[in-house]
Design a protein around this motif. Sequence first.
Motif, PDB file in Angstrom:
ATOM      1  N   PHE A  78      -2.622  -1.948  -4.134  1.00  0.00           N
ATOM      2  CA  PHE A  78      -3.221  -0.925  -3.281  1.00  0.00           C
ATOM      3  C   PHE A  78      -3.836   0.189  -4.122  1.00  0.00           C
ATOM      4  O   PHE A  78      -4.939   0.654  -3.826  1.00  0.00           O
ATOM      5  CB  PHE A  78      -2.177  -0.343  -2.320  1.00  0.00           C
ATOM      6  N   THR A  91      -6.758  -0.173   2.469  1.00  0.00           N
ATOM      7  CA  THR A  91      -5.857  -0.512   3.577  1.00  0.00           C
ATOM      8  C   THR A  91      -6.369  -1.734   4.330  1.00  0.00           C
ATOM      9  O   THR A  91      -5.606  -2.644   4.649  1.00  0.00           O
ATOM     10  CB  THR A  91      -5.716   0.679   4.534  1.00  0.00           C
ATOM     11  N   LEU A  94      -6.182  -4.999   1.901  1.00  0.00           N
ATOM     12  CA  LEU A  94      -4.812  -5.457   1.666  1.00  0.00           C
ATOM     13  C   LEU A  94      -4.112  -5.838   2.970  1.00  0.00           C
ATOM     14  O   LEU A  94      -3.386  -6.831   3.018  1.00  0.00           O
ATOM     15  CB  LEU A  94      -4.026  -4.362   0.942  1.00  0.00           C
TER      16      LEU A  94
END
Length: 123
Positions: A78, A91, A94
């Motif tokens: 991340f 966001t 992932l």
Amino acid sequence: MGYLIFAALVVVFFCTLKPKSAFEYHFIYTPLLGLSVGYWTLLLSIVAEQWGTNLRATATTTIPNFIRALALPIVPTFVYLDSLFGTMGATAVLGLFTIGIALVSWFFISESFGKDLDYVDNI
């Protein structure tokens, strides 16, 4: 599988329509994100059904710990994606990637209905 699709839709919704206020975030986005992870209960039920009666409790308590341990590779990934795409892009990438892995795994899980789970170890 419905929960996983709902989770993917919520991630897309969260990343494309960013919350404009704390009220919107806490009373709209957070409950949607919480409802979308209801597959956790189903996951634990499936794990318990996949193992014989002598290993059921061990598997049901160990598998969630393996999943929690996946935070170790996810967090650095991340951080790396955040430097490339920004927070919302990282966001989205992932979140959808991990949900995609879960959906693929869903298709390869074996059905245990009608299977004799009373395993006996012959020593």
